[in-house]
Design a protein around this motif. Structure first.
Motif, mmCIF file in Angstrom:
data_model
loop_
_atom_site.group_PDB
_atom_site.id
_atom_site.type_symbol
_atom_site.label_atom_id
_atom_site.label_comp_id
_atom_site.label_asym_id
_atom_site.label_seq_id
_atom_site.Cartn_x
_atom_site.Cartn_y
_atom_site.Cartn_z
ATOM 1 N N ALA A 477 0.837 -1.205 0.000
ATOM 2 C CA ALA A 477 0.000 0.000 0.000
ATOM 3 C C ALA A 477 0.869 1.252 0.000
ATOM 4 O O ALA A 477 2.078 1.214 0.280
ATOM 5 C CB ALA A 477 -0.913 0.005 1.226
ATOM 6 N N GLU A 478 0.253 2.371 -0.328
ATOM 7 C CA GLU A 478 0.966 3.635 -0.234
ATOM 8 C C GLU A 478 1.362 3.879 1.220
ATOM 9 O O GLU A 478 0.671 3.464 2.155
ATOM 10 C CB GLU A 478 0.085 4.774 -0.740
ATOM 11 C CG GLU A 478 -0.226 4.698 -2.237
ATOM 12 C CD GLU A 478 -1.052 5.878 -2.706
ATOM 13 O OE1 GLU A 478 -1.385 6.751 -1.859
ATOM 14 O OE2 GLU A 478 -1.377 5.935 -3.904
ATOM 15 N N LYS A 479 2.473 4.565 1.407
ATOM 16 C CA LYS A 479 3.037 4.760 2.740
ATOM 17 C C LYS A 479 2.034 5.331 3.738
ATOM 18 O O LYS A 479 1.920 4.812 4.865
ATOM 19 C CB LYS A 479 4.280 5.641 2.657
ATOM 20 C CG LYS A 479 5.003 5.811 3.986
ATOM 21 C CD LYS A 479 6.254 6.662 3.828
ATOM 22 C CE LYS A 479 6.956 6.853 5.168
ATOM 23 N NZ LYS A 479 8.174 7.689 5.045
ATOM 24 N N PRO A 480 1.275 6.376 3.419
ATOM 25 C CA PRO A 480 0.322 6.914 4.399
ATOM 26 C C PRO A 480 -0.739 5.900 4.814
ATOM 27 O O PRO A 480 -1.167 5.874 5.971
ATOM 28 C CB PRO A 480 -0.303 8.111 3.670
ATOM 29 C CG PRO A 480 0.696 8.507 2.637
ATOM 30 C CD PRO A 480 1.313 7.218 2.197
ATOM 31 N N VAL A 481 -1.170 5.068 3.872
ATOM 32 C CA VAL A 481 -2.177 4.056 4.187
ATOM 33 C C VAL A 481 -1.599 3.000 5.121
ATOM 34 O O VAL A 481 -2.217 2.622 6.133
ATOM 35 C CB VAL A 481 -2.711 3.403 2.895
ATOM 36 C CG1 VAL A 481 -3.648 2.246 3.234
ATOM 37 C CG2 VAL A 481 -3.415 4.433 2.029
ATOM 38 N N ALA A 482 -0.407 2.525 4.806
ATOM 39 C CA ALA A 482 0.234 1.509 5.637
ATOM 40 C C ALA A 482 0.454 2.022 7.056
ATOM 41 O O ALA A 482 0.198 1.314 8.040
ATOM 42 C CB ALA A 482 1.557 1.089 5.016
ATOM 43 N N GLU A 483 0.905 3.259 7.161
ATOM 44 C CA GLU A 483 1.167 3.826 8.486
ATOM 45 C C GLU A 483 -0.124 4.040 9.274
ATOM 46 O O GLU A 483 -0.135 3.914 10.501
ATOM 47 C CB GLU A 483 1.947 5.128 8.349
ATOM 48 C CG GLU A 483 3.372 4.909 7.845
ATOM 49 C CD GLU A 483 4.168 6.199 7.777
ATOM 50 O OE1 GLU A 483 3.583 7.275 8.004
ATOM 51 O OE2 GLU A 483 5.386 6.132 7.493
ATOM 52 N N ALA A 484 -1.199 4.343 8.585
ATOM 53 C CA ALA A 484 -2.480 4.546 9.273
ATOM 54 C C ALA A 484 -3.038 3.236 9.820
ATOM 55 O O ALA A 484 -3.721 3.230 10.850
ATOM 56 C CB ALA A 484 -3.482 5.183 8.316
#
Length: 567
Positions: A477-484
């Motif tokens: 996933a895109e980084k912001p999605v993974a971190e969320a």
């Protein structure tokens, strides 16, 4: 009263993880500590909490001294931790009948029992242990060698305590923002700057970070230094304690603000790897944080059970009320699951230190997983058990309020929960550790032959397959999605590990001791935390006393009352 005797999970786990010779050496000191913690150390901790340390910045002549005055109760707790039981030395030298260094688990086991009495002191004890480990791994030279020898000493005339000064106002999580600077001074260094949160600020040996000349603006521009309380000539080092912190919890142990003014320091390891080297100390402390939070769960549960058995409401004791049992049983299962994870992590640390690459990869991710999940759950468990005592629990004359206050520390120090969750994600990106854990845990489940655990085994195997797929999705996933999404993912990963370890231990106890009590605890944890099936938990209530008291449960008894399979 003996805290070891009150814990139905502890001795069976010791049987599973330690060799017979190690168990024989551990047994007498554990028995003594269990009684000592309950009868002497816990009352001392109550007094120390009400009488926090004070700072005297100047003596009566007006000279700067920065001396911290400790109440006699805390000083007695210090003697017990550092000298009588050697909790900070056990990872480094032979004690209590061991000629050589005992397994890491011995330290965690004894510390777990000690912390049930006193939580605050466990922080400097852990930092002392971790400082010695870090200096041993990366340091060189006679001065560092002497520091190690004194950090691991139990001799009251020789022993040192350790600390780590990392946090600055602008540089807590973001170490690259460290503003403390190091100036070369011949073979050694002078450090100047301000550390905003420093626990055990009058420690004899401090590990700290500072920017060195020529370093870049990243964490590679931060070096690791040993800051002794005194210079080699015996004079006071050039730093001052500005004030002590007024904290929510751990009131017995001082934390303060410190200003370094050309303070004498010794370089530790390679300058451009200072942060990575300090991470060794931080990670060791993180695992200790999980252990300490587990101890808070256990102590708070002991308090709740004791009260519920004594308190009479409408003609019956609280413990007889079905809803009270429904409240306490999942908490008991939670405490046992946490202890099982601490044991497994301690064992993986031992194997990793011995050169087992797979164990080293596991402990790298198990440490943040344990800290992330267990420390947060300790806040919930201590809160629930405080409520069992009702209004008395909210009163500071009882230990419950202190346990709740202290429980919030674990989720904040050495990295708050979000920071720790991102560390789990970092491990997954570097080593696919979610796949490694799934392979290891699924292998454990596949090898189980306990028929009565069949429904739970199948459920967990399915969930391990699903969580691997979710983990792969996070990594793509895109980084912001993974971190969320990583926070909840980390919790679910921890729960699956804990459920698996409970089932493994259940089979061990059933096979070895013909005791199926652990299987019931495992079923309760899986139903309450993974499947979220309250009906299954309720059907286990006839075995409530067996589970919380550690009474042996026969196979026939389990078969007669086994809940319907989980969906």
């Amino acid at each position: 009263m003996n805290y070891v005797d009150l814990d139905p999970a502890l001795n069976p786990l010791i049987k599973s993880y330690l060799e017979p010779a190690d168990r024989k050496r551990l047994a007498p000191v554990l028995t003594v500590l269990g009684a000592d913690a309950a009868q002497r150390l816990a009352p001392l901790a109550d007094v120390a909490d009400k009488n926090p340390p004070t700072l005297a910045q100047f003596d009566r002549e007006g000279d700067r001294v920065d001396e911290i005055d400790y109440h006699a109760s805390y000083q007695e707790l210090q003697r017990a931790a550092y000298e009588e039981y050697g909790l900070s030395a056990l990872s480094h030298r032979g004690m209590h009948g061991w000629d050589d260094v005992p397994p890491h688990l011995v330290k965690y086991i004894l510390s777990y029992v000690f912390v049930q009495a006193e939580f605050g002191l466990a922080c400097p004890v852990s930092m002392t242990d971790a400082a010695a480990r870090t200096l041993r791994k990366f340091g060189e030279g006679e001065e560092i060698a002497e520091a190690i020898d004194r950090l691991i000493s139990a001799d009251p005339d020789q022993r040192f305590t350790g600390a780590m000064f990392m946090t600055e106002i602008q540089a807590g999580t973001d170490i690259a923002q460290t503003e403390t600077v190091a100036e070369s001074d011949g073979e050694n260094w002078k450090l100047s700057g301000r550390k905003w949160f420093a626990s055990n600020p009058d420690a004899d040996i401090i590990l700290t970070l500072a920017r060195y000349p020529g370093g870049d603006d990243s964490t590679r521009g931060v070096g690791l230094f040993m800051l002794p309380k005194h210079r080699p000539d015996g004079s006071k080092n050039s730093y001052v304690i500005d004030r002590l912190k007024d904290k929510l919890g751990t009131r017995s142990m001082p934390s303060g603000e410190v200003t370094l003014d050309g303070a004498y320091a010794v370089q530790v390891g390679e300058l451009d790897r200072g942060f990575r080297q300090m991470a060794e100390m931080v990670n060791t402390s993180r695992l200790s944080n999980a252990m300490r939070s587990t101890a808070l769960m256990r102590r708070s549960l002991n308090e709740a059970l004791a009260h519920a058995r004594k308190r009479v409401v409408f003609g019956k004791t609280l413990i007889e009320a079905p809803l009270m049992r429904m409240t306490l049983l999942p908490l008991q299962a939670e405490a046992e699951a946490a202890l099982g994870l601490v044991f497994y992590a301690g064992d993986m640390l031992q194997r990793g230190d011995a050169g087992d690459a797979e164990a080293a990869a596991q402990i790298r991710v198990l440490t943040p997983l344990a800290k992330h999940y267990i420390c947060k759950r300790a806040r919930f468990v201590t809160g629930e058990t405080m409520e069992v005592r009702g209004g008395r629990g909210y009163i500071e004359e009882w230990p419950d309020a202190r346990l709740v206050r202290d429980s919030h520390l674990g989720s904040i120090w050495e990295g708050s929960s979000n920071v720790i969750a991102l560390d789990v994600l970092r491990c997954m990106r570097k080593q696919d550790t979610h796949r490694l854990l799934a392979q290891t845990m699924s292998g454990k489940l596949d090898s189980l032959t306990l028929a009565e655990a069949g429904p739970e085994v199948r459920e967990l195997l399915d969930r391990w397959s699903a969580i691997v797929a979710r983990g792969d999705g996070l990594l793509s996933a895109e980084k912001p999605v993974a971190e969320a999404l990583i926070g909840n993912y980390a919790d679910e990963l921890a729960q699956l590990i804990m459920g698996t370890l409970l089932l493994e231990q259940a089979e061990a106890e059933a096979t070895r001791d013909e005791d199926y009590r652990k299987l019931l605890a495992a079923k309760a944890f899986i139903a309450a935390n993974i499947v979220r099936d309250d009906t299954t938990v309720a059907r286990l209530l006839p075995h409530f006393e067996d589970i919380v008291d550690g009474t042996r449960v026969s196979r026939d008894s389990v078969a007669a009352s086994t809940p319907t399979p989980v969906a």
